[in-house]
Design an enzyme around this catalytic site. Sequence first.
Site, PDB file in Angstrom:
ATOM      1  N   ARG A 110       0.859  -1.200   0.000  1.00  0.00           N
ATOM      2  CA  ARG A 110       0.000   0.000   0.000  1.00  0.00           C
ATOM      3  C   ARG A 110       0.885   1.237   0.000  1.00  0.00           C
ATOM      4  O   ARG A 110       2.098   1.146   0.159  1.00  0.00           O
ATOM      5  CB  ARG A 110      -0.963  -0.010   1.170  1.00  0.00           C
ATOM      6  CG  ARG A 110      -0.544  -0.280   2.610  1.00  0.00           C
ATOM      7  CD  ARG A 110       0.394  -0.222   3.306  1.00  0.00           C
ATOM      8  NE  ARG A 110       0.852  -0.908   4.448  1.00  0.00           N
ATOM      9  CZ  ARG A 110       0.302  -0.996   5.621  1.00  0.00           C
ATOM     10  NH1 ARG A 110      -0.891  -0.552   5.837  1.00  0.00           N
ATOM     11  NH2 ARG A 110       0.941  -1.549   6.612  1.00  0.00           N
ATOM     12  N   CYS A 114       1.912   8.132  -5.965  1.00  0.00           N
ATOM     13  CA  CYS A 114       2.530   9.458  -5.871  1.00  0.00           C
ATOM     14  C   CYS A 114       1.445  10.460  -5.516  1.00  0.00           C
ATOM     15  O   CYS A 114       0.389  10.496  -6.150  1.00  0.00           O
ATOM     16  CB  CYS A 114       3.163   9.831  -7.208  1.00  0.00           C
ATOM     17  SG  CYS A 114       3.413  11.615  -7.346  1.00  0.00           S
ATOM     18  N   ASN A 148      -5.517   6.375   4.372  1.00  0.00           N
ATOM     19  CA  ASN A 148      -4.962   5.712   5.551  1.00  0.00           C
ATOM     20  C   ASN A 148      -3.499   6.123   5.703  1.00  0.00           C
ATOM     21  O   ASN A 148      -2.718   5.976   4.775  1.00  0.00           O
ATOM     22  CB  ASN A 148      -5.018   4.184   5.378  1.00  0.00           C
ATOM     23  CG  ASN A 148      -4.664   3.437   6.653  1.00  0.00           C
ATOM     24  OD1 ASN A 148      -5.434   3.420   7.616  1.00  0.00           O
ATOM     25  ND2 ASN A 148      -3.493   2.827   6.670  1.00  0.00           N
ATOM     26  N   GLU A 149      -3.184   6.691   6.845  1.00  0.00           N
ATOM     27  CA  GLU A 149      -1.795   7.048   7.174  1.00  0.00           C
ATOM     28  C   GLU A 149      -1.067   7.744   6.019  1.00  0.00           C
ATOM     29  O   GLU A 149      -0.091   7.220   5.464  1.00  0.00           O
ATOM     30  CB  GLU A 149      -1.015   5.812   7.608  1.00  0.00           C
ATOM     31  CG  GLU A 149      -1.484   5.262   8.923  1.00  0.00           C
ATOM     32  CD  GLU A 149      -0.514   4.248   9.512  1.00  0.00           C
ATOM     33  OE1 GLU A 149       0.266   3.661   8.759  1.00  0.00           O
ATOM     34  OE2 GLU A 149      -0.555   4.054  10.729  1.00  0.00           O
ATOM     35  N   CYS A 157       8.632  12.007  -3.026  1.00  0.00           N
ATOM     36  CA  CYS A 157       8.573  11.520  -4.400  1.00  0.00           C
ATOM     37  C   CYS A 157       9.358  12.499  -5.273  1.00  0.00           C
ATOM     38  O   CYS A 157       9.376  13.702  -5.015  1.00  0.00           O
ATOM     39  CB  CYS A 157       7.119  11.420  -4.859  1.00  0.00           C
ATOM     40  SG  CYS A 157       6.978  10.935  -6.595  1.00  0.00           S
ATOM     41  N   CYS A 162       5.714  15.647  -9.690  1.00  0.00           N
ATOM     42  CA  CYS A 162       6.091  16.415  -8.503  1.00  0.00           C
ATOM     43  C   CYS A 162       6.971  17.593  -8.921  1.00  0.00           C
ATOM     44  O   CYS A 162       6.859  18.698  -8.379  1.00  0.00           O
ATOM     45  CB  CYS A 162       6.812  15.527  -7.492  1.00  0.00           C
ATOM     46  SG  CYS A 162       5.669  14.431  -6.621  1.00  0.00           S
ATOM     47  N   GLU A 304      -6.029   3.049  15.945  1.00  0.00           N
ATOM     48  CA  GLU A 304      -5.428   1.715  15.853  1.00  0.00           C
ATOM     49  C   GLU A 304      -4.423   1.556  16.976  1.00  0.00           C
ATOM     50  O   GLU A 304      -3.668   2.487  17.273  1.00  0.00           O
ATOM     51  CB  GLU A 304      -4.626   1.544  14.551  1.00  0.00           C
ATOM     52  CG  GLU A 304      -5.402   1.445  13.281  1.00  0.00           C
ATOM     53  CD  GLU A 304      -4.454   1.261  12.070  1.00  0.00           C
ATOM     54  OE1 GLU A 304      -3.324   0.808  12.234  1.00  0.00           O
ATOM     55  OE2 GLU A 304      -4.893   1.621  10.965  1.00  0.00           O
ATOM     56  N   GLU A 352       0.259  -9.427   6.616  1.00  0.00           N
ATOM     57  CA  GLU A 352       0.230  -9.143   8.055  1.00  0.00           C
ATOM     58  C   GLU A 352      -0.282 -10.325   8.892  1.00  0.00           C
ATOM     59  O   GLU A 352      -0.882 -10.125   9.938  1.00  0.00           O
ATOM     60  CB  GLU A 352      -0.580  -7.863   8.302  1.00  0.00           C
ATOM     61  CG  GLU A 352       0.073  -6.671   7.611  1.00  0.00           C
ATOM     62  CD  GLU A 352      -0.415  -5.305   8.089  1.00  0.00           C
ATOM     63  OE1 GLU A 352       0.256  -4.714   8.938  1.00  0.00           O
ATOM     64  OE2 GLU A 352      -1.457  -4.844   7.606  1.00  0.00           O
ATOM     65  N   HIS A 355       0.687 -10.393  12.511  1.00  0.00           N
ATOM     66  CA  HIS A 355       0.321  -9.236  13.334  1.00  0.00           C
ATOM     67  C   HIS A 355      -0.873  -9.671  14.176  1.00  0.00           C
ATOM     68  O   HIS A 355      -1.778 -10.337  13.681  1.00  0.00           O
ATOM     69  CB  HIS A 355      -0.066  -8.068  12.422  1.00  0.00           C
ATOM     70  CG  HIS A 355      -0.222  -6.764  13.132  1.00  0.00           C
ATOM     71  ND1 HIS A 355      -1.248  -6.509  14.024  1.00  0.00           N
ATOM     72  CD2 HIS A 355       0.519  -5.634  13.091  1.00  0.00           C
ATOM     73  CE1 HIS A 355      -1.115  -5.275  14.487  1.00  0.00           C
ATOM     74  NE2 HIS A 355      -0.055  -4.725  13.941  1.00  0.00           N
TER      75      HIS A 355
END
Length: 693
Positions: A110, A114, A148-149, A157, A162, A304, A352, A355
């Site tokens: 994930r 860019c 997410n995050e 990048c 960019c 989380e 994961e 985890h």
Amino acid sequence: MQTGDPKIIFGADYFPEQWPEEVWHDDIRLMKQANVNMVNLAIFAWALIQPDEDTFTFGWLDKIMDLLAENDIDVCLGTATAAQPNWLTEKYDDILFVRESGEQVAPGSRQTYCVNSPNYRRAAQRLAKEMATHYKGHPALKLWHVNNEYANKNSMCFCSNCETGFREWLKNKYVALDKLNAYWSTVFWSETYSTWEQIHTPRASAGGRNATKLLDYKRFLSESFYMLYMEEVNVLKKTTPDIPITTNFEGDWSKFDHSLFKDDLDVVSWNCYPNPLDPNARKWVALRHSMMRSLLGKPFMLMEQAPSQVDWYPININKSPGLMRLWSYQAIAHGSDSVMYFQWRASQKGAEKYHSGIVPHFGEDSRVYKEISNLGNELSKLQDIHGSTIDAQVAILMDNDSWWSVDNPYGKGNKSLDNETFWAANGQPFPTVLLNYFGELEYYFNAFYNLNVPVDVIPVHYDFSKYKVVAAPLLHMIKPGFKEAVETFVQNGGTFLTTYFTGLIDEHVGVFLNGYLGPLKEVLGVTVEEFDPLPLDGTNRMIMAANPDGFKKEYGCSVWCDVSHVTSAKTLATFGEDYYKDYPCVTESQFGSGRAYYIATRPDADFMHDLITKILKDQKIQLHDLPEGVEIMKRKKAGQEIDFYLNHGKDAIKVELPKGNYENILTQTPCKHVLQLEKYGVAILRRIDENGK
Ligand code: GAL
């Protein structure tokens, strides 16, 4: 934020798409049993929701949304944009971000996108719109979880999009190339730009790079993440105006300036993953919770945490019995109105699988599930805490620009002492690899935290006039307006505290001439002539000028020494060694009715303890001398204080209580005088009168 009834949110990231449908019913049963009241859904489900460019399929998601609604479990719905599908990556060659080496990242994980890819951005907006249109009015939908995050893996990048975006951003900022050349001081090393096209992304070159350019690039990427967020937010707000919005932060603020998001978040949420092997984990956690709480100055969400172990530290020990509960209450004590986990059911396959999950591979008879469901039941009875606030009288100021200017602006960087490695990894020349912006901030935070004093950690441009004590460690850059804000604050009775390598540059990275500390010279009553970084194990001595109460005669210090001269301040301590022996190393300036302190070095912890104790006492701020390992935090609601006592130690311990009658809300028993806390024990006390009311 309104997420249904006011309650402590309890739940997890839930990935039903990893499991056959029959498992879903078991999930619901176990969720009900554990008092789960919210789940995060669809966070990484883009490929399933949109199998090709023209098709959207919500069948499986509809089913689980309905099932959750029928069971009164709210949904914080992911917009699913953090992991793009392969068809998108294959179709457009600008989706994947480009590393500094020029190599495009490989797909297969994930956050490979860019931030400035127009194709990614268009597709993400479209997906957000489809999601919002489809789930508008769904009874389970209570909160949006955008992406997410941000920037966790893709903060930097160097692709052509960019580059073009950077040029546009620069045109907007400087308007004329001459102005840019002047601010970047490109006259040096023949860097003068005669066309905008000559400006490239700041990749590693033969030697040191232009510091202003590097900083501008970080600012540009930071704003790019905010723009990306806003594109989704605008779509969601238009379609589902009543549904609050959040995005879960990873917690590393060096990757982008989180304060940009301030006005467009209904609630701050973040993912908290301390390492149980770290003896200072509780401090690590406390600082980050404080940052999250202070961003909006209201309760945040712990979005989380690991039910037990993670799978990405070099060694991943589990949370031994009681630790998960303790850290969950620590989050609440610091202002969280939720306790949530990654993830609900431990994956059977894939990246994961090792985890931890609330439902481990072993199933519901496991220690982890039992501990978590017990906590869920306990929290369901604690609804009075929801919405309560924390009154901090101390603030620490945090500045991304100073951070990026002091440290390697390429993320954590390489702090190697070997010259070749250092140059290969380093972004910009600076005085010593031992400089560590966030480490210094943490050092000051801990000095207050060790005395059990709540601290807000606020972005430097926030209004800090309401606090009694404000510390700004390593505030390298001083921007317009800051001098006046500090002077007014101190004038009116506040205590200001700052350190070495503060006040060297302006917002364009130009050094203040005629004495470092620059615009802060007047309020501090001192100026700095030169600085002297110390060798790796180098130390100096700090000799107290008089023999003030509460201080020893001398202390040790390391990392750095400023060579400074007082103008109007009083010297509290001088250096004991080197050619600047007898020069000031700690000064105190009386300015109006307040005081401003300057610390020219990195003092040992015992000095920090003594100085911070003095400052707090002078300002009549209550500090708590508790047994080692015990923490107290207070939340307030409707005039009533709720005291959280947390025993981070591995032994049971007795804590003396301030005079009065209390009720332990967790056990619903009265207590007085002494509180007994078990290993990892938690007590939540409220004051009652003699009749138990
Ligand atoms: C977080 C991420 C989750 C999961 C978790 C594992 O950073 O948001 O999706 O990967 O880490 O600890």
